[in-house]
Design a protein around this motif. Structure first.
Motif, mmCIF file in Angstrom:
data_model
loop_
_atom_site.group_PDB
_atom_site.id
_atom_site.type_symbol
_atom_site.label_atom_id
_atom_site.label_comp_id
_atom_site.label_asym_id
_atom_site.label_seq_id
_atom_site.Cartn_x
_atom_site.Cartn_y
_atom_site.Cartn_z
ATOM 1 N N ALA A 23 0.758 -0.927 0.093
ATOM 2 C CA ALA A 23 0.253 0.308 -0.246
ATOM 3 C C ALA A 23 1.037 1.108 -0.339
ATOM 4 N N ALA A 24 1.944 1.213 1.540
ATOM 5 C CA ALA A 24 3.015 1.909 0.736
ATOM 6 C C ALA A 24 3.438 2.225 -0.488
ATOM 7 N N VAL A 25 4.331 1.527 -0.733
ATOM 8 C CA VAL A 25 4.235 1.697 -2.423
ATOM 9 C C VAL A 25 3.441 2.502 -3.389
ATOM 10 N N SER A 26 2.122 1.808 -3.155
ATOM 11 C CA SER A 26 1.319 2.697 -4.522
ATOM 12 C C SER A 26 1.397 3.624 -3.882
ATOM 13 N N VAL A 27 1.096 4.654 -3.081
ATOM 14 C CA VAL A 27 0.724 5.378 -2.754
ATOM 15 C C VAL A 27 1.539 6.449 -3.634
ATOM 16 N N GLN A 28 2.934 5.325 -3.130
ATOM 17 C CA GLN A 28 4.472 6.739 -3.733
ATOM 18 C C GLN A 28 3.954 6.606 -5.171
ATOM 19 N N VAL A 29 3.896 5.707 -5.392
ATOM 20 C CA VAL A 29 3.580 5.725 -7.176
ATOM 21 C C VAL A 29 2.597 6.452 -8.024
ATOM 22 N N GLY A 30 1.612 6.095 -6.721
ATOM 23 C CA GLY A 30 0.373 6.969 -7.526
ATOM 24 C C GLY A 30 0.894 9.078 -7.446
ATOM 25 N N ALA A 31 1.580 8.994 -6.560
ATOM 26 C CA ALA A 31 2.345 10.328 -6.668
ATOM 27 C C ALA A 31 2.671 10.707 -7.891
ATOM 28 N N THR A 32 4.033 9.973 -8.368
ATOM 29 C CA THR A 32 4.534 9.818 -9.892
ATOM 30 C C THR A 32 3.771 9.991 -11.405
ATOM 31 N N ALA A 33 2.322 9.581 -10.767
ATOM 32 C CA ALA A 33 2.157 9.096 -11.888
ATOM 33 C C ALA A 33 1.022 10.411 -11.910
ATOM 34 N N ALA A 34 0.918 10.828 -10.324
ATOM 35 C CA ALA A 34 -0.042 12.471 -10.414
ATOM 36 C C ALA A 34 1.074 13.481 -11.103
ATOM 37 N N SER A 35 2.468 13.357 -10.723
ATOM 38 C CA SER A 35 3.443 13.804 -11.510
ATOM 39 C C SER A 35 4.313 14.462 -12.866
ATOM 40 N N ALA A 36 3.818 13.446 -13.628
ATOM 41 C CA ALA A 36 3.723 12.582 -14.475
ATOM 42 C C ALA A 36 2.549 14.031 -15.384
ATOM 43 N N LEU A 37 1.117 14.570 -14.606
ATOM 44 C CA LEU A 37 0.203 15.062 -15.072
ATOM 45 C C LEU A 37 0.855 17.020 -15.015
ATOM 46 N N PHE A 38 1.895 17.214 -14.040
ATOM 47 C CA PHE A 38 2.113 18.236 -14.109
ATOM 48 C C PHE A 38 2.956 19.176 -15.209
ATOM 49 N N PRO A 39 3.080 18.791 -16.598
ATOM 50 C CA PRO A 39 3.889 19.636 -17.830
ATOM 51 C C PRO A 39 2.538 20.241 -17.890
ATOM 52 N N SER A 40 1.179 18.925 -17.966
ATOM 53 C CA SER A 40 -0.057 19.449 -18.812
ATOM 54 C C SER A 40 -1.173 19.934 -18.491
ATOM 55 N N VAL A 41 -0.642 20.311 -17.100
ATOM 56 C CA VAL A 41 -2.384 20.420 -16.034
ATOM 57 C C VAL A 41 -1.823 21.135 -14.783
#
Length: 308
Positions: A23-41
């Motif tokens: 679960a802890a790994v999942s949360v941080q991987v989710g944060a990396t997915a969100a950071s991939a959105l930063f250039p777009s939105v």
């Protein structure tokens, strides 16, 4: 007279530990997915999208009957949602300035300080002092690329940590006032509604692009739905103290995920500083679990925000 045999426990303690770490790994991987959105939105757009999608999933899964709620239940859930909105937005904004592992480490000061203060024993403040020392050393270590950490990023992560402490306190009150997960579901909807106007103002129609929606959904599932499901099962087999100590590993896990997925290397001094914060967090959790904190699971385990 016969009694029914107890239901067999299908989840071993070892599997439960693996679930918490997963679960802890999942949360941080989710944060990396969100950071991939930063250039777009941007960070606010990413926070709005993830919160809104997570809210939709929670609302469909829980289906809270808000028409039957009291005014107090509604107000508590709304306040809970406001804290979630502030926590997510400030944390994502921090990620645009500092590495993931550094941001999570700074954020941990919020619930750690709250846990130590609520023990009502002065000697437990040692854990807070130790964690503060770790964060100071973390700042001296720089960003891993020869530069200094951006103060605005550290400040935003500390704001997220303060919101996390507020989340801990409100989660106890909402959990007592609202049965089941209805309070969290409504809070998620409120959080999404609060951040959406800001996200729409900064990102506009870019929020509706297919790849943006897919990344937002991945962030929502990895940061909320999946870890919540794993931890719900794990908590049935693990003592709260063990669960809290495992969650204390999250700054180290964040640093590792940041290194592997985002190429965010950190100097040795920063790695050691993160280790100090992990030890301080585990120590504070153990102290809380010895009965020094009012009886509430969220306070004993730092109540890591599943929507955070």
């Amino acid at each position: 007279m016969t009694t029914a045999a107890p239901a067999p426990r299908t989840t071993s303690p070892g599997a439960a530990v693996a679930m918490v770490l997963g679960a802890a790994v999942s949360v941080q991987v989710g944060a990396t997915a969100a950071s991939a959105l930063f250039p777009s939105v941007g960070a606010v757009g990413a926070a709005a999208l993830r919160l809104l999608l997570a809210a939709l999933v929670m609302a469909v899964a829980v289906r809270p009957r808000v028409l039957r709620w009291t005014r107090r239940q509604l107000l508590l859930s709304a306040a809970f949602g406001a804290v979630l909105a502030a926590m997510n937005t400030s944390f994502y904004a921090a990620l645009t300035h500092i590495p993931l592992g550094v941001a999570v480490t700074c954020e941990f000061l919020g619930p750690l300080t709250l846990s130590a203060l609520l023990t009502r024993r002065r000697r437990d403040l040692v854990w807070v002092v130790l964690a503060l020392a770790g964060v100071v050393v973390l700042g001296l270590g720089g960003d891993g690329e020869g530069g200094a950490l951006e103060p605005v990023g550290v400040l935003l992560a500390l704001v997220a940590g303060a919101c996390w402490a507020g989340y801990v306190l409100l989660s106890a009150r909402v959990g007592a006032a609202v049965p089941g997960q209805g309070g969290l579901a409504v809070a998620s909807v409120v959080a999404g509604a609060l951040v959406l106007p800001l996200g729409a103002a900064t990102a506009g129609a870019d929020l509706l692009h297919a790849h943006v929606l897919l990344l937002g959904l991945a962030a929502a599932v990895m940061s909320s739905v999946l870890p919540y499901s794993l931890e719900l099962v794990a908590l049935r087999r693990l003592p709260e103290r063990t669960f809290g100590v495992l969650l204390s590993l999250e700054p180290a896990i964040a640093a590792l995920v940041g290194w592997l997925l985002l190429s965010q290397g950190l100097p040795l001094t920063s790695v050691l500083a993160i280790a100090v914060v992990v030890v301080a967090s585990a120590g504070a959790t153990a102290a809380a679990s010895r009965g020094q904190v009012p009886a509430d699971p969220g306070l004993a385990t730092h109540a890591r925000p599943l929507d955070g």
